[in-house]
Design a protein around this motif. Structure first.
Motif, PDB file in Angstrom:
ATOM      1  N   HIS A   1       5.010   6.257   7.274  1.00  4.28           N
ATOM      2  CA  HIS A   1       5.530   6.029   5.924  1.00  4.28           C
ATOM      3  C   HIS A   1       6.724   6.934   5.627  1.00  4.28           C
ATOM      4  O   HIS A   1       6.759   8.096   6.058  1.00  4.28           O
ATOM      5  N   LEU A   2       7.685   6.405   4.870  1.00  7.47           N
ATOM      6  CA  LEU A   2       8.728   7.246   4.302  1.00  7.47           C
ATOM      7  C   LEU A   2       8.205   7.819   2.988  1.00  7.47           C
ATOM      8  O   LEU A   2       7.627   7.093   2.172  1.00  7.47           O
ATOM      9  N   VAL A   3       8.417   9.107   2.782  1.00  5.58           N
ATOM     10  CA  VAL A   3       7.899   9.782   1.592  1.00  5.58           C
ATOM     11  C   VAL A   3       9.065  10.447   0.864  1.00  5.58           C
ATOM     12  O   VAL A   3       9.713  11.349   1.403  1.00  5.58           O
ATOM     13  N   LEU A   4       9.333   9.997  -0.351  1.00  7.51           N
ATOM     14  CA  LEU A   4      10.383  10.589  -1.179  1.00  7.51           C
ATOM     15  C   LEU A   4       9.773  11.703  -2.017  1.00  7.51           C
ATOM     16  O   LEU A   4       8.788  11.496  -2.724  1.00  7.51           O
TER      17      LEU A   4
ATOM     18  N   VAL B   1       7.524   5.268   0.011  1.00  5.34           N
ATOM     19  CA  VAL B   1       8.453   4.220  -0.416  1.00  5.34           C
ATOM     20  C   VAL B   1       8.658   3.231   0.716  1.00  5.34           C
ATOM     21  O   VAL B   1       8.462   3.538   1.886  1.00  5.34           O
ATOM     22  N   ALA B   2       9.064   2.007   0.331  1.00  2.00           N
ATOM     23  CA  ALA B   2       9.340   0.965   1.320  1.00  2.00           C
ATOM     24  C   ALA B   2      10.681   1.235   1.972  1.00  2.00           C
ATOM     25  O   ALA B   2      11.632   1.662   1.325  1.00  2.00           O
ATOM     26  N   ASP B   3      10.752   0.985   3.268  1.00  3.57           N
ATOM     27  CA  ASP B   3      12.012   1.123   3.998  1.00  3.57           C
ATOM     28  C   ASP B   3      12.781  -0.186   3.881  1.00  3.57           C
ATOM     29  O   ASP B   3      12.836  -0.983   4.803  1.00  3.57           O
TER      30      ASP B   3
ATOM     31  N   ALA C   1       0.844  -1.194   0.000  1.00  2.00           N
ATOM     32  CA  ALA C   1       0.000   0.000   0.000  1.00  2.00           C
ATOM     33  C   ALA C   1       0.879   1.242   0.000  1.00  2.00           C
ATOM     34  O   ALA C   1       1.809   1.354   0.808  1.00  2.00           O
ATOM     35  N   HIS C   2       0.590   2.159  -0.907  1.00  2.00           N
ATOM     36  CA  HIS C   2       1.428   3.340  -1.025  1.00  2.00           C
ATOM     37  C   HIS C   2       0.593   4.483  -1.601  1.00  2.00           C
ATOM     38  O   HIS C   2      -0.596   4.311  -1.907  1.00  2.00           O
TER      39      HIS C   2
END
Length: 515
Positions: free
Chosen positions: A124-127, A145-147, A44-45
């Motif tokens: 969540h990490l967000v680029l 993005v996935a860590d 999920a993103h």
């Protein structure tokens, strides 16, 4: 697998994939008035795209809310225009909402690299990164993005962090990247390493043979250090270094050149931490290597380097004392550090340079040397850096300038590109620093003889701060080994006998001086 994938929307407006693939693929869609953006992943993103339009910081605070004002201001203080920082936060919040479906989003800064900023939105990490699309449209893109920087199944993961579209810095006033950065979750010996790939420029390939002039390796070493050991924390590190209270000084640096690089070659530099040591654990020893990248991707090492730096408190002009480095910098460096007993890439602990039989060896006497040449350099902000002192790589440039100036006076024909038949090629250089030089100091560089060999020279260089009253204070000392190479047609041989004119000139011009 079918070539056609159908997408439907839930009542809440969330897109999903129809059919069996719906259990494997998650999609996210975004658009503005002109552009549609889509993304797909196995988790999920969310994604978002926002136009970068002129808005003041106050206007963005009104749109984003007071809660995000500190983060907006932090990005602006890092050098981003308000319209870029605001669009970045807006897109990151929207991408996070699409990823987890929650209306409330907590945003925080993680790290920055060139024009890309990694944020944390809830869990969540967000680029986030700007792009210039067709019709000169500036957009900000955000992707959760996935860590997954950790190694999976024992395999090395390699990420090209800034392989992203970039905004033209001439149009928008903030820098685009000069290096393409690699982050390896598993480096030599099982610890992380970082690196960069880039083309050799015409400016860098300035030696008489058309290969990279050796001081550029020192400047490359500095860039690798800043990108590889500090850049992920650079937002905070930069603030400390511009405060006038904190900094990082170079204790020594060392370059060994094994092969050649020429204009338009692709070079890959890699860096890792060999030790964290010292009274406050504030001294970081790093190792770097540079490899030529062949068309088929094979790497051939052409040079390596070492460097030791210490985190310091600035007590006054040119006066510092070691202090514990920031906790977040130490936490970032520890996983990159070689653990005791680990195997590492074969970088020599001691340099063995074979220059053939020794013809003349300097008699070592305390404070007495055979001086061949000297030159004074007036420094300015151009030689400085963020901390305010003179950048360490300048010592390599001054060394080269003194040596080349002397050789040009002896064999000027060897500096005429295209017709020259030989060059004195640097093999090994080590600079040990005693104290800091500051912009607007006058630095005298003194070249003296260590030994004349059949195929080259060993030289010593001493650097002095020349005060207005005529007094002198020693700044650093360097050891330099170089071999003579000759050309046959378009090919340069590894080494050849040192010309008699150079040997005779050094014997003639060398004078014994007491220091």
């Amino acid at each position: 697998m079918t070539d056609v994938v159908e997408i439907a929307w839930t009542e809440s407006g969330r897109p999903y994939v129809l059919g069996p693939l719906g259990d494997e693929i998650e999609v996210s869609l975004a658009h503005d008035d002109e552009t549609c953006l889509g993304s797909a992943a196995e988790f999920a993103h969310g994604c978002d795209i926002v136009a970068i339009e002129p808005r003041s910081e106050a206007e963005w605070v009104s749109l984003l809310g007071r809660a995000r004002e500190p983060l907006l201001r932090e990005l602006v203080e890092l050098g981003e225009p308000p319209e870029v920082a605001g669009a970045r936060l807006w897109a990151a919040a929207e991408a996070t909402r699409k990823a987890d479906g929650r209306k409330h989003v907590e945003l925080s800064f993680v790290r920055r690299q060139d024009n890309a900023v990694l944020l944390k939105g809830n869990e969540h990490l967000v680029l986030t990164f700007p792009v210039m699309l067709t019709r000169n449209q500036d957009k900000m893109i955000a992707l959760t993005v996935a860590d997954d920087e950790a190694t999976e199944n024992g395999q090395q993961r390699e990420h090209w962090v800034d392989d992203l579209p970039q905004v033209d810095e001439r149009e928008h006033g903030y820098a685009s990247p000069h290096l393409r950065t690699i982050v390896r979750a598993t480096g030599p010996g099982g610890y992380p390493s970082t690196g960069a790939r880039y083309h050799v420029s015409y400016r860098e390939a300035s030696s008489p043979s058309g290969s990279v002039y050796f001081p550029h390796y020192a400047f490359w070493l500095g860039k690798l250090r800043e990108r590889g050991t500090a850049q992920p924390t650079n937002g905070r590190i930069s603030k400390l270094m511009t405060s006038g209270k904190w900094g990082m000084v170079t204790n020594f640096s060392e370059i060994f050149v094994e092969g050649d690089l020429h204009a338009d070659d692709i070079v890959e530099g890699n860096l890792w931490v060999s030790a964290i040591r010292g009274r406050f654990n504030s001294t970081n020893d790093i190792v770097a290597e540079w490899c030529k990248v062949a068309d088929d991707g094979r790497l051939t090492r052409v040079a390596w380097g070492k460097m030791s730096t210490t985190w310091v408190e600035i007590l006054g002009h040119g006066k510092v004392t070691p202090r514990p480095q920031p906790e977040y910098l130490d936490e970032f460096l520890r996983p990159m550090t070689v653990r005791s007993g680990e195997a590492v890439r074969p970088v020599p602990d001691e340099v063995v340079v074979d220059l053939g039989a020794c013809l003349v060896e300097e008699v070592r006497e305390p404070r007495r040397k055979t001086v061949i040449s000297r030159r004074q350099f007036s420094t300015s902000s151009y030689e400085g850096n963020l901390v305010g002192n003179v950048y360490f790589a300048n010592y390599y440039a001054w060394l080269g300038a003194v040596l080349d100036g002397y050789l040009h006076s002896v064999v000027p024909e060897q500096y005429r590109v295209g017709t020259n038949t030989g060059e004195l090629r640097a093999v090994h250089t080590k600079v040990d620093h005693l104290r800091e030089a500051m912009p607007f100091d006058t630095v005298e560089t003194v070249m003296s003889l260590s030994a004349i060999h059949e195929y080259g020279l060993r030289l010593q260089f001493d650097y002095f701060n020349v005060r207005p009253d005529g007094g002198r204070e020693k700044l650093a000392a360097a050891q330099h080994a170089a071999e003579w190479r000759t050309r046959e047609g378009d090919r340069w041989q590894r080494k050849d006998k040192l010309p008699g004119r150079i040997v005779d000139a050094i014997r003639r011009d060398g004078t014994r001086e007491t220091r």
